[in-house]
Write an enzyme that holds these catalytic residues in place. Structure first.
Site, PDB file in Angstrom:
ATOM      1  N   ASN A  15       0.854  -1.192   0.000  1.00  0.00           N
ATOM      2  CA  ASN A  15       0.000   0.000   0.000  1.00  0.00           C
ATOM      3  C   ASN A  15       0.891   1.243   0.000  1.00  0.00           C
ATOM      4  OD1 ASN A  15      -1.393   2.272   1.115  1.00  0.00           O
ATOM      5  ND2 ASN A  15      -3.043   0.917   1.736  1.00  0.00           N
ATOM      6  N   HIS A  18       0.998   6.119   1.979  1.00  0.00           N
ATOM      7  CA  HIS A  18       1.745   7.061   2.823  1.00  0.00           C
ATOM      8  C   HIS A  18       2.946   7.681   2.119  1.00  0.00           C
ATOM      9  CE1 HIS A  18      -1.090   6.651   5.858  1.00  0.00           C
ATOM     10  NE2 HIS A  18      -0.890   5.356   6.012  1.00  0.00           N
ATOM     11  N   HIS A  51      -5.584   3.585  -1.514  1.00  0.00           N
ATOM     12  CA  HIS A  51      -6.889   3.928  -0.929  1.00  0.00           C
ATOM     13  C   HIS A  51      -7.216   5.358  -1.350  1.00  0.00           C
ATOM     14  CE1 HIS A  51      -9.510   4.109   2.994  1.00  0.00           C
ATOM     15  NE2 HIS A  51     -10.177   4.465   1.912  1.00  0.00           N
ATOM     16  N   ARG A  53      -9.505   8.137  -0.733  1.00  0.00           N
ATOM     17  CA  ARG A  53     -10.512   8.535   0.261  1.00  0.00           C
ATOM     18  C   ARG A  53     -11.353   9.677  -0.264  1.00  0.00           C
ATOM     19  NH1 ARG A  53     -10.325   7.660   5.739  1.00  0.00           N
ATOM     20  NH2 ARG A  53      -8.900   6.012   6.359  1.00  0.00           N
ATOM     21  N   ARG A  57      -6.975  12.701   1.136  1.00  0.00           N
ATOM     22  CA  ARG A  57      -5.885  13.168   1.997  1.00  0.00           C
ATOM     23  C   ARG A  57      -4.529  12.610   1.568  1.00  0.00           C
ATOM     24  NH1 ARG A  57      -7.365   9.911   7.471  1.00  0.00           N
ATOM     25  NH2 ARG A  57      -9.388  10.811   7.047  1.00  0.00           N
ATOM     26  N   GLU A  78      -8.640   0.438  -2.635  1.00  0.00           N
ATOM     27  CA  GLU A  78      -9.479   0.473  -1.427  1.00  0.00           C
ATOM     28  C   GLU A  78     -10.387   1.684  -1.543  1.00  0.00           C
ATOM     29  OE1 GLU A  78      -7.178   0.730   2.098  1.00  0.00           O
ATOM     30  OE2 GLU A  78      -6.085  -1.094   1.680  1.00  0.00           O
ATOM     31  N   THR A 109      -8.340   3.530   8.575  1.00  0.00           N
ATOM     32  CA  THR A 109      -9.546   2.715   8.655  1.00  0.00           C
ATOM     33  C   THR A 109      -9.627   2.081  10.044  1.00  0.00           C
ATOM     34  OG1 THR A 109      -9.129   2.246   6.339  1.00  0.00           O
ATOM     35  CG2 THR A 109     -10.846   0.954   7.412  1.00  0.00           C
ATOM     36  N   GLU A 160     -10.959  -9.578   3.406  1.00  0.00           N
ATOM     37  CA  GLU A 160      -9.680  -9.206   4.016  1.00  0.00           C
ATOM     38  C   GLU A 160      -9.935  -8.986   5.504  1.00  0.00           C
ATOM     39  OE1 GLU A 160      -7.309  -6.161   2.121  1.00  0.00           O
ATOM     40  OE2 GLU A 160      -6.372  -5.622   4.027  1.00  0.00           O
ATOM     41  N   HIS A 200      -3.692  -4.542   7.798  1.00  0.00           N
ATOM     42  CA  HIS A 200      -3.791  -3.409   8.720  1.00  0.00           C
ATOM     43  C   HIS A 200      -2.883  -3.608   9.933  1.00  0.00           C
ATOM     44  CE1 HIS A 200      -5.240   0.212  10.592  1.00  0.00           C
ATOM     45  NE2 HIS A 200      -5.842   0.482   9.458  1.00  0.00           N
TER      46      HIS A 200
HETATM   47  N1  PXP Z   1      -5.857  -3.236   4.200  1.00  0.00           N
HETATM   48  C1  PXP Z   1      -6.849  -2.316   4.309  1.00  0.00           C
HETATM   49  C2  PXP Z   1      -8.224  -2.714   3.901  1.00  0.00           C
HETATM   50  C3  PXP Z   1      -6.593  -0.999   4.772  1.00  0.00           C
HETATM   51  O1  PXP Z   1      -7.596  -0.111   4.870  1.00  0.00           O
HETATM   52  C4  PXP Z   1      -5.262  -0.650   5.078  1.00  0.00           C
HETATM   53  C5  PXP Z   1      -4.941   0.767   5.473  1.00  0.00           C
HETATM   54  O2  PXP Z   1      -5.181   1.613   4.394  1.00  0.00           O
HETATM   55  C6  PXP Z   1      -4.262  -1.628   4.934  1.00  0.00           C
HETATM   56  C7  PXP Z   1      -4.590  -2.908   4.520  1.00  0.00           C
HETATM   57  C8  PXP Z   1      -2.828  -1.333   5.233  1.00  0.00           C
HETATM   58  O3  PXP Z   1      -2.695  -1.033   6.585  1.00  0.00           O
HETATM   59  P1  PXP Z   1      -1.304  -0.492   7.124  1.00  0.00           P
HETATM   60  O4  PXP Z   1      -1.049   0.817   6.435  1.00  0.00           O
HETATM   61  O5  PXP Z   1      -1.526  -0.352   8.594  1.00  0.00           O
HETATM   62  O6  PXP Z   1      -0.277  -1.511   6.769  1.00  0.00           O
END
Ligand code: PXP
Length: 254
Positions: A15, A18, A51, A53, A57, A78, A109, A160, A200
């Site tokens: 992901n 960030h 993701h 949003r 952001r 996402e 989330t 998931e 997550h």
């Molecule tokens: N899976 C989902 C569905 C999420 O919403 C997120 C956060 O955007 C992640 C995985 C990744 O989480 P993390 O950034 O804490 O690794």
């Protein structure tokens, strides 16, 4: 089946939200999440997760469009289940959509989806339209077998599991309970004929126990990878500047 007997490796979704968060801190172009996606691919990622949003952001539709144009890896978008996001998904056709609940005030989330009647009545036609467009749908859910049972017959092919509570419990007295809940939920998902993913709060340290989940086929990880990338890259980034500051360094103005 526990993780040890797995025939195929667990797929890794990286992901890159960030990286976009850092970019947004300046509101310009760098660091470009697309470069992060390319490097993640070279390092062995199986898919890129983004993701988008409602408040944009971090990642936005331009990132999604550029990712679709330039990345050879599957994209897992996402998103919340809203008309705006459905339009986005159907126009960019990621390989997968993961539906997540979204609250404006949350930092990230916070919980899994609540599959009440109102949500299910929107989910079924959405999943059907995605299927027609070749997009697979995953649901981000808490490890609650009762709630997971409601995903049956909705047309989604994956759940998931939300590993945030496990990640927070990791190393404490509730860790085993959190893991047990995930194991039971994974069995329930598999028994319903759906694939099991997890994500997550996963890190280098708390991931090994998650790899013992039965039927696990995919993990999606963002924050800890981007966080470690910043720290692991710090020496190199400072060293580059340091070298430039040496007397008579190449590239210095006279
Ligand atoms: N899976 C989902 C569905 C999420 O919403 C997120 C956060 O955007 C992640 C995985 C990744 O989480 P993390 O950034 O804490 O690794």
């Amino acid at each position: 089946m526990m993780g040890g007997g797995r025939a195929l490796p667990v797929r890794l979704g990286v992901n890159i939200d960030h990286v976009a968060t850092l970019r947004q801190a300046r509101g310009e172009f760098d660091p470009d999440p697309l470069f992060a996606a390319q490097l993640a691919r070279l390092a062995g990622a199986d898919q890129i997760v983004l993701h988008v949003r409602e408040d944009r952001r971090h990642a936005n539709e331009t990132d999604l469009r550029r990712l679709r144009e330039t990345s050879s890896l599957p994209v897992n978008l996402e998103m919340a289940l809203s008309p705006e996001m459905e339009l986005l998904a159907l126009s960019h056709r990621p390989e997968r959509v993961t539906l997540v609940p979204e609250k404006r005030q949350e930092r990230t989330t916070e919980g899994g989806l609540v599959l009440d009647e109102a949500f299910l009545s929107r989910l079924r036609p959405f999943a059907a339209r995605c299927r027609e467009s070749g997009i697979r749908v995953s649901l981000f859910m808490d490890p609650d077998p009762g709630m997971i049972a409601r995903a049956g017959g909705t047309g989604v092919d994956q759940v998931e599991l939300h590993t945030g509570p496990y990640a927070r419990a990791f190393g404490g007295e509730d860790e085993e309970k959190a893991l047990d809940e995930l194991v039971r939920a994974a069995e329930a998902i598999h028994a319903m004929g759906m694939a099991v993913a997890a994500g997550h709060g996963l890190t280098l340290f708390n991931l090994p126990a998650i790899l013992g989940l039965p039927w696990l086929s995919e993990v999606n990880i963002g924050h800890s990878i981007v966080g470690r990338a910043v720290l692991l890259g710090m020496r190199e980034a400072v060293g580059e500047i340091r070298t430039l500051l040496l007397p008579n360094a190449p590239g210095q103005r006279p």
